[in-house]
Design an enzyme around this catalytic site. Sequence first.
Site, PDB file in Angstrom:
ATOM      1  N   LYS A 169       0.849  -1.201   0.000  1.00 50.10           N
ATOM      2  CA  LYS A 169       0.000   0.000   0.000  1.00 50.10           C
ATOM      3  C   LYS A 169       0.885   1.252   0.000  1.00 50.10           C
ATOM      4  O   LYS A 169       2.100   1.147   0.223  1.00 50.10           O
ATOM      5  CB  LYS A 169      -0.895  -0.017   1.247  1.00 50.10           C
ATOM      6  CG  LYS A 169      -0.124   0.016   2.566  1.00 50.10           C
ATOM      7  CD  LYS A 169      -1.029  -0.273   3.756  1.00 50.10           C
ATOM      8  CE  LYS A 169      -0.238  -0.258   5.054  1.00 50.10           C
ATOM      9  NZ  LYS A 169      -1.052  -0.714   6.194  1.00 50.10           N
ATOM     10  N   TYR A 211      17.531  29.198   7.620  1.00 49.08           N
ATOM     11  CA  TYR A 211      16.369  29.974   8.056  1.00 49.08           C
ATOM     12  C   TYR A 211      16.306  30.086   9.570  1.00 49.08           C
ATOM     13  O   TYR A 211      16.479  29.102  10.289  1.00 49.08           O
ATOM     14  CB  TYR A 211      15.075  29.323   7.568  1.00 49.08           C
ATOM     15  CG  TYR A 211      14.785  29.555   6.110  1.00 49.08           C
ATOM     16  CD1 TYR A 211      14.605  30.842   5.615  1.00 49.08           C
ATOM     17  CD2 TYR A 211      14.668  28.477   5.237  1.00 49.08           C
ATOM     18  CE1 TYR A 211      14.327  31.049   4.265  1.00 49.08           C
ATOM     19  CE2 TYR A 211      14.385  28.678   3.894  1.00 49.08           C
ATOM     20  CZ  TYR A 211      14.217  29.968   3.416  1.00 49.08           C
ATOM     21  OH  TYR A 211      13.938  30.168   2.089  1.00 49.08           O
TER      22      TYR A 211
END
Length: 361
Positions: free
Chosen positions: A34, A254
């Site tokens: 899956k 950042y």
Amino acid sequence: MRALRAEIDLQAIRHNYALAKAQLPGGRAVAVIKANAYGHGATRVAEALGQEADAFGVACIEEAIELRQSGVVKPIWLLEGFFHNDELVLIDELRLSTAIHSDYQIEAFKRHSFKKPVDVWLKMDSGMHRLGFAPEVYASAFAQLQGSPGIAQLGKMTHFACADEPARGYTERQWQRFDEVCSALPGPVSASNSPATLYWPMAHGDWLRPGLMLYGISPFAPGHELGDQLKPAMRMVSEIIAVRELPAGEPVGYGGRFRTSGEVTRVGVVAMGYGDGYPRQALDGTPVIVDGVKTRLIGRVSMDMLMVDLTPVPQAGIYSEVVLWGEDSLRVEEVSGFCDAIPYELVTRLTGRAPLVYKNA
Ligand SMILES: *Cc1c(COP(=O)(O)O)cnc(C)c1O
């Protein structure tokens, strides 16, 4: 061209599937593929296991359709069954096996007239409290389905909540509840996900359902004999695209989360970011391998790039190879521990920007 890629070793997946099957001699195993085979590419993984696998497991009919369209002829299990009644036509046409976990599914299933009967796995909620019939009503749900013309074989299934935490004792309790009711009912049994496949022989039944372990990811800490035999199937690789040297006290990335210390810090910029699926939650110190040497992530992960400390790798420079995860010395299990994540997440949340490159097909 951007170097970032996920190298997928299909031979490793075959090895890991064989390791699962070896836990249940004479039994069978559904290869759970899956979520695009946990990020590894469902159709390619199915093709690689085409000879060996007894069946494939998926989460929804869309995933089953993709497999059938790519030529998969082995049985395919819908692990959560069908969500809407119109799927029954496709289950019939595509010869899918389906879980049934709720009354609405029993009613719809019995109303549908099948051209050819299909296999059904009746699910018990033995304690996970997600899907399935409570132990008290399981036998009556079983009786409602037994003998239905749409059913080729009626099996019994359940799912464990804590199989990867043996000390909790909860798996024994779940198994007891399941076995108490099911031992009196006919048909095959399926209960074991990867951790139960590797740790709980009592619960192996007739069909294992390994997912995570197929990709060489262990549900257990290093030191587990079988877990340690798994071979990582995904090697996430990129390269250094810029280098700078910074004095002490300079912020990196950042928000300036990381600040340099020591005399000189060599910073390497790597072509991979959260836009590719590298977790933005990764802490300073998350391990990475540059030119074969283990070093660390520094600063916040950006969308397309992340920064690493090259100080311990003086020979590294532009185009040096960077492995983000997938070596024996840098497993995805270790990386996820620095990212407030589990290894399942790191491989399934790749965004598709990094190509999957296959070897050992
Ligand atoms: C996903 C899934 C599995 C596989 O679980 P792993 O922990 O990845 O081995 C097995 N059974 C069911 C019902 C599942 O949904």
